[in-house]
Design a protein around this motif. Structure first.
Motif, mmCIF file in Angstrom:
data_model
loop_
_atom_site.group_PDB
_atom_site.id
_atom_site.type_symbol
_atom_site.label_atom_id
_atom_site.label_comp_id
_atom_site.label_asym_id
_atom_site.label_seq_id
_atom_site.Cartn_x
_atom_site.Cartn_y
_atom_site.Cartn_z
ATOM 1 N N UNK A 48 0.834 -1.209 0.000
ATOM 2 C CA UNK A 48 0.000 0.000 0.000
ATOM 3 C C UNK A 48 0.865 1.254 0.000
ATOM 4 N N UNK A 49 1.887 1.293 0.853
ATOM 5 C CA UNK A 49 2.756 2.469 0.911
ATOM 6 C C UNK A 49 3.618 2.610 -0.340
ATOM 7 N N UNK A 50 3.873 1.494 -1.020
ATOM 8 C CA UNK A 50 4.641 1.530 -2.261
ATOM 9 C C UNK A 50 3.779 1.941 -3.453
ATOM 10 N N UNK A 51 2.455 2.051 -3.231
ATOM 11 C CA UNK A 51 1.573 2.553 -4.279
ATOM 12 C C UNK A 51 0.557 1.577 -4.818
ATOM 13 N N UNK A 52 0.559 0.333 -4.349
ATOM 14 C CA UNK A 52 -0.382 -0.658 -4.864
ATOM 15 C C UNK A 52 -1.747 -0.501 -4.203
ATOM 16 N N UNK A 53 -2.771 -0.899 -4.912
ATOM 17 C CA UNK A 53 -4.135 -0.874 -4.405
ATOM 18 C C UNK A 53 -4.453 -2.252 -3.815
ATOM 19 N N UNK A 54 -4.176 -2.420 -2.517
ATOM 20 C CA UNK A 54 -4.301 -3.735 -1.889
ATOM 21 C C UNK A 54 -5.125 -3.727 -0.607
ATOM 22 N N UNK A 55 -6.010 -2.755 -0.447
ATOM 23 C CA UNK A 55 -6.783 -2.668 0.793
ATOM 24 C C UNK A 55 -7.602 -3.917 1.049
ATOM 25 N N UNK A 56 -8.084 -4.524 0.013
ATOM 26 C CA UNK A 56 -8.858 -5.757 0.152
ATOM 27 C C UNK A 56 -8.299 -6.778 -0.826
ATOM 28 N N UNK A 57 -7.887 -7.906 -0.271
ATOM 29 C CA UNK A 57 -7.324 -8.947 -1.116
ATOM 30 C C UNK A 57 -6.824 -10.099 -0.270
ATOM 31 N N UNK A 58 -6.197 -11.049 -0.932
ATOM 32 C CA UNK A 58 -5.645 -12.220 -0.262
ATOM 33 C C UNK A 58 -4.268 -12.514 -0.839
ATOM 34 N N UNK A 59 -3.476 -13.217 -0.054
ATOM 35 C CA UNK A 59 -2.172 -13.648 -0.531
ATOM 36 C C UNK A 59 -2.379 -14.832 -1.463
ATOM 37 N N UNK A 60 -1.878 -14.700 -2.662
ATOM 38 C CA UNK A 60 -1.976 -15.762 -3.658
ATOM 39 C C UNK A 60 -0.766 -16.682 -3.564
ATOM 40 N N UNK A 61 0.403 -16.090 -3.308
ATOM 41 C CA UNK A 61 1.649 -16.835 -3.321
ATOM 42 C C UNK A 61 2.660 -16.107 -2.442
ATOM 43 N N UNK A 62 3.452 -16.877 -1.719
ATOM 44 C CA UNK A 62 4.550 -16.281 -0.955
ATOM 45 C C UNK A 62 5.656 -17.322 -0.844
ATOM 46 N N UNK A 63 6.824 -16.972 -1.346
ATOM 47 C CA UNK A 63 7.984 -17.850 -1.262
ATOM 48 C C UNK A 63 9.024 -17.160 -0.400
ATOM 49 N N UNK A 64 9.503 -17.865 0.614
ATOM 50 C CA UNK A 64 10.434 -17.267 1.562
ATOM 51 C C UNK A 64 11.639 -18.172 1.737
ATOM 52 N N UNK A 65 12.791 -17.548 1.763
ATOM 53 C CA UNK A 65 14.034 -18.266 2.053
ATOM 54 C C UNK A 65 14.603 -17.670 3.340
ATOM 55 N N UNK A 66 14.728 -18.503 4.370
ATOM 56 C CA UNK A 66 15.312 -18.069 5.640
ATOM 57 C C UNK A 66 16.825 -18.164 5.533
ATOM 58 N N UNK A 67 17.515 -17.099 5.921
ATOM 59 C CA UNK A 67 18.956 -17.026 5.726
ATOM 60 C C UNK A 67 19.758 -16.960 7.024
ATOM 61 N N UNK A 68 19.181 -16.411 8.074
ATOM 62 C CA UNK A 68 19.848 -16.379 9.375
ATOM 63 C C UNK A 68 18.793 -16.171 10.455
ATOM 64 N N UNK A 69 19.118 -16.505 11.701
ATOM 65 C CA UNK A 69 18.123 -16.375 12.774
ATOM 66 C C UNK A 69 17.883 -14.923 13.160
#
Length: 148
Positions: free
Chosen positions: A81-102
């Protein structure tokens, strides 16, 4: 900026330069993250900050991966939202995360979010989670806007 009407977004008096991203304290899952502040970092970029505590830790005393994933998910919406996207209402479709350190409790975690592309129904983002100078995780994700 497109923000859900239940989110309180105002300058944070305790963190100059940051804005609140306060969700209702109504017993819903988002409360597990705790205090969240945000700031715009220029066109297509934003940073979200959480303050990990002992309650966010696993039995090894480090911030639980599930807490970090929840933070990333919320950061994609707030940062998006702060970066300019219109995301007030929606859902996460996909999220890929790589953990690199604790990550450790007691020091802020920052999710640096970059808006890659927005279409009529989708928002594509990437970013990283840092704690001080330490790179904790990298992520990419897509959000699907709710049908109107």
């Amino acid at each position: 900026m497109d923000i859900h009407p239940l989110i309180r977004h105002a300058p944070d008096p305790d963190h100059p330069g940051w804005w609140t991203w306060d969700l209702p304290e109504d017993g819903r899952f988002h409360a597990v993250v705790g205090k969240l502040v945000v700031r715009a970092d220029g066109l297509g970029r934003a940073t979200c900050r959480m303050f990990p505590e002992e309650r966010h830790c696993n039995l090894g005393g480090i911030v639980h991966g599930g807490a970090i994933l929840t933070f990333i998910d919320m950061a994609m919406f707030a940062g998006g939202a702060l970066a300019g996207a219109s995301v007030a209402r929606g859902v996460t479709l996909d999220c890929s995360t790589r953990f690199l350190s604790p990550a450790r409790p007691g020091a802020p975690l920052d999710a640096e979010v970059e808006l890659l592309r927005e279409t009529g129904r989708l928002v594509f983002l990437q970013g990283k989670v840092v704690q001080g100078e330490e790179l904790v995780a990298a992520f990419t994700g897509a959000l699907c806007k709710a049908s109107t």
